[in-house]
Scaffold this motif. Structure first.
Motif, PDB file in Angstrom:
ATOM      1  N   SER A   1     -23.830  -6.475  32.747  1.00  0.00           N
ATOM      2  CA  SER A   1     -25.086  -5.850  33.109  1.00  0.00           C
ATOM      3  C   SER A   1     -25.346  -4.697  32.143  1.00  0.00           C
ATOM      4  O   SER A   1     -24.549  -4.441  31.230  1.00  0.00           O
TER       5      SER A   1
ATOM      6  N   TYR B   1     -19.313  -4.517  32.054  1.00  0.00           N
ATOM      7  CA  TYR B   1     -18.947  -5.914  32.305  1.00  0.00           C
ATOM      8  C   TYR B   1     -17.603  -5.970  33.025  1.00  0.00           C
ATOM      9  O   TYR B   1     -16.804  -5.029  32.950  1.00  0.00           O
TER      10      TYR B   1
ATOM     11  N   ALA C   1     -27.116  -8.958  38.464  1.00  0.00           N
ATOM     12  CA  ALA C   1     -26.541  -8.311  37.286  1.00  0.00           C
ATOM     13  C   ALA C   1     -27.567  -8.159  36.167  1.00  0.00           C
ATOM     14  O   ALA C   1     -27.459  -7.249  35.341  1.00  0.00           O
ATOM     15  N   HIS C   2     -28.589  -9.024  36.135  1.00  0.00           N
ATOM     16  CA  HIS C   2     -29.547  -9.033  35.031  1.00  0.00           C
ATOM     17  C   HIS C   2     -30.695  -8.056  35.278  1.00  0.00           C
ATOM     18  O   HIS C   2     -31.859  -8.443  35.375  1.00  0.00           O
ATOM     19  N   ARG C   3     -30.338  -6.782  35.361  1.00  0.00           N
ATOM     20  CA  ARG C   3     -31.342  -5.726  35.513  1.00  0.00           C
ATOM     21  C   ARG C   3     -30.690  -4.389  35.171  1.00  0.00           C
ATOM     22  O   ARG C   3     -29.465  -4.280  35.103  1.00  0.00           O
TER      23      ARG C   3
ATOM     24  N   GLN D   1     -23.315   0.454  38.675  1.00  0.00           N
ATOM     25  CA  GLN D   1     -22.417  -0.496  39.332  1.00  0.00           C
ATOM     26  C   GLN D   1     -22.417  -0.337  40.843  1.00  0.00           C
ATOM     27  O   GLN D   1     -22.340  -1.332  41.582  1.00  0.00           O
TER      28      GLN D   1
ATOM     29  N   LEU E   1     -25.379  -2.170  42.221  1.00  0.00           N
ATOM     30  CA  LEU E   1     -25.218  -3.617  42.048  1.00  0.00           C
ATOM     31  C   LEU E   1     -24.310  -4.196  43.125  1.00  0.00           C
ATOM     32  O   LEU E   1     -24.605  -5.251  43.711  1.00  0.00           O
TER      33      LEU E   1
END
Length: 238
Positions: A126, A136, A165-167, A171, A174
């Motif tokens: 991410s 990661y 994760a694609h934003r 952490q 997320l």
């Protein structure tokens, strides 16, 4: 975001004619992050599915401005295609799944399962919203299926990790988002999500602690009970 905008202010003093493009990009990123209501839409917050020419141009102009601010010659051969490469890479990082949470968890299986299901070491990557640098690692997920014993496909847990994760984010957020999505999508009695990650904004800059990792966890439902939480942690970590 505050640091990024401060950087833009610095560049603006020297490159006022072109700073508009990078300002628009950073404002767009901030707007995306603030729009919490998009979390279950067809596209999660991020760039559109097919990056149009206007988006591409804004990112390219912004990258050129940053390179100029670093004192680089953007006309030299090694940097000629760098703005396009960076734009494509950011688009890839910010490209979420097309599926909604409802679609991901649409199909379930009547397994009559009344015990904990665990999936370990789901790889993810991410982007840190503070420095736009990658973090990661792996996600570990455990859930206690709904009272009727229905379970989801194991790949769905990996898909939901990829989606969130694609934003741009941190952490801690997320981890919470993934747990809540699984809890809602599977109607589980409890969900436990743990994420271990390396943050390049900490390992490659600042304090430069290259061996450091960050662990975050989110506990929902029955796993908020300490005995249940300890049980699931033994399953995951021994």
């Amino acid at each position: 975001m505050v640091r990024a905008l401060a950087w833009v202010t610095f560049l603006k003093r020297k490159y006022c004619p072109t700073v508009y493009h990078i300002t628009c990009l950073l404002k767009r990123i901030e707007d995306i992050h603030m729009n919490k209501k998009c979390s279950n839409s067809v596209y999660a917050p991020g760039l559109s599915a097919d990056m149009d020419e206007q988006q591409l141009q804004k990112i390219q102009d912004g990258v050129r401005l940053i390179l100029e601010g670093l004192g680089e010659d953007t006309a030299r051969s090694g940097l000629l295609d760098t703005p396009t490469r960076v734009a494509r890479a950011l688009h890839e990082f910010m490209q979420p799944t097309r599926l909604t949470n409802q679609t991901i968890f649409e199909k379930s299986f009547n397994a009559q399962c009344n015990d904990i299901v665990v999936v370990k070491n789901i790889a993810f990557s991410s982007l840190c919203e503070h420095h736009l640098l990658p973090f990661y690692g792996v996600a570990h997920i455990a859930y206690l299926p709904s009272a009727d014993g229905h379970v989801c496909g194991l790949s769905k847990l990996a898909r939901i990790v990829d989606k969130y994760a694609h934003r741009l984010q941190i952490q801690e957020g997320l981890t919470q988002q993934i747990a809540e999505a699984i809890m809602d999508g599977t109607h589980a009695q409890g969900v436990y999500v743990c994420m271990d990650a390396t943050h390049t904004c900490m390992s490659l800059r600042g304090v430069c602690k290259r061996e450091s990792t960050t662990r975050t966890q989110s506990t929902l439902g029955v796993f908020t009970n300490m005995d249940k939480k300890q049980e699931v942690m033994r399953l995951l970590f021994g």
